[in-house]
Design a protein around this motif. Structure first.
Motif, mmCIF file in Angstrom:
data_model
loop_
_atom_site.group_PDB
_atom_site.id
_atom_site.type_symbol
_atom_site.label_atom_id
_atom_site.label_comp_id
_atom_site.label_asym_id
_atom_site.label_seq_id
_atom_site.Cartn_x
_atom_site.Cartn_y
_atom_site.Cartn_z
ATOM 1 N N ASP A 111 -4.855 6.063 0.779
ATOM 2 C CA ASP A 111 -3.699 5.335 0.273
ATOM 3 C C ASP A 111 -4.136 4.337 -0.796
ATOM 4 O O ASP A 111 -5.210 3.731 -0.708
ATOM 5 N N THR A 159 1.157 10.536 -2.512
ATOM 6 C CA THR A 159 2.309 11.239 -3.083
ATOM 7 C C THR A 159 3.252 10.288 -3.819
ATOM 8 O O THR A 159 3.905 10.696 -4.786
ATOM 9 N N ARG A 198 -7.813 6.348 4.344
ATOM 10 C CA ARG A 198 -6.897 7.487 4.355
ATOM 11 C C ARG A 198 -6.566 7.976 2.949
ATOM 12 O O ARG A 198 -5.866 8.980 2.795
ATOM 13 N N ARG A 245 -8.597 2.019 -2.791
ATOM 14 C CA ARG A 245 -7.890 2.845 -1.811
ATOM 15 C C ARG A 245 -8.496 2.599 -0.437
ATOM 16 O O ARG A 245 -9.636 2.146 -0.305
ATOM 17 N N THR A 263 0.857 -1.182 0.000
ATOM 18 C CA THR A 263 0.000 0.000 0.000
ATOM 19 C C THR A 263 0.891 1.228 0.000
ATOM 20 O O THR A 263 1.939 1.233 0.651
ATOM 21 N N ARG A 311 1.094 5.722 -0.095
ATOM 22 C CA ARG A 311 0.389 6.988 0.062
ATOM 23 C C ARG A 311 0.269 7.696 -1.296
ATOM 24 O O ARG A 311 1.057 7.443 -2.217
#
Length: 275
Positions: free
Chosen positions: A194, A170, A192, A189, A166, A168
């Protein structure tokens, strides 16, 4: 029978302990963590984690042998941890070791059944641990690796890994072709934001950029990994790219290998061709 990653680890550990080879085990951190079996080379130059014929060929090829030097990250959970350096491919659960056992077996990549299954020309030379090629925004370069390059195939090997990671937003959204390749709103996803199955996203992006086929090799008993693959492939925008994203099981591959290697795979990994 479908198995979770932990259930398959337990099976492989039990099979490793049953082999008459030199080994040691890690300490399980709790009741949910099965100790891993680590093999080592014996006085005859054989290694319990490898078929003897495959191991001889690996040692004879400097580029392949370099793969054996990958450090084992859980060495601190081994008794007398400072007595020697443990390596990732010593571990009975190593998907890299399984991959090399098969691909480095003498004559395997000239075998018609194998070449037909993989869609490759006979006699290709395997390249292990090759840098991915997936453009990112700006001047950044993707430093991640694919386990094996074999002709037009970018191959990702999985065995007892818990999943495809997993990441994030960015990390994922730095890739230049993300919106061109995927329907972003459909990508799985968590709460959060992610992204799930990060490795599969990178593989599809690399296939888009290079024109190669991204192939995931996993165990037929890991239905969770196969479902993750389908979750990503249905988010790919074009049929042309979907045709270059492939899934193959170790069991399907085992059905095409020589009898000696097939017997080794069944005994050590419980991998039976065609099942």
């Amino acid at each position: 029978m479908a198995l979770s990653s932990s259930q398959l680890r337990r099976e492989l550990s039990a099979r490793g302990l049953a082999l008459e080879r030199e080994y040691e085990t890690t300490y399980g951190r709790d009741d949910l963590h099965t100790p891993s079996v680590l093999f080592q080379e014996d006085e005859l130059g054989q290694h319990g984690n490898f078929h003897p014929s495959s191991y001889r060929r690996i040692l004879a090829n400097p580029a392949w042998a370099a793969r054996l030097a990958k450090a084992y990250t859980a060495s601190s959970r081994v008794a007398y941890a400072r007595t020697r350096q443990r390596k990732e491919l010593d571990c009975a659960n190593s998907s890299d070791a399984l991959l090399m056992n098969i691909v480095c077996y003498p004559g395997l990549l000239s075998r018609p059944q194998v070449c037909a299954l993989l869609g490759i020309a006979p006699g290709l030379t395997p390249e292990f641990g090759v840098r991915m090629e997936a453009p990112q925004h700006g001047t950044r370069s993707d430093r991640s690796e694919v386990d094996l390059v074999l002709g037009h195939l970018l191959i990702e090997a999985k065995l007892t890994e818990t999943g495809f990671q997993t990441a994030r937003p960015t990390l994922v959204e730095r890739y230049r072709d993300l919106e061109e390749v995927f329907f972003l709103e459909d990508l799985p996803r968590n709460a959060r934001g992610d992204y799930h199955h990060y490795q599969l996203l990178r593989g599809a992006l690399a296939a888009q950029h290079t024109g190669k086929t991204y192939l995931v090799l996993c165990d037929a008993r890991r239905s969770d990994l196969r479902e993750a693959w389908f979750q990503i492939i249905r988010c790919v925008r074009t049929a042309e790219l979907r045709s270059r994203l492939a899934l193959l099981t170790w069991q399907e591959l085992a059905a095409t290998v020589p009898k000696g290697l097939a017997a080794f795979l069944e005994r050590k990994y419980g991998i039976v061709g065609g099942r």
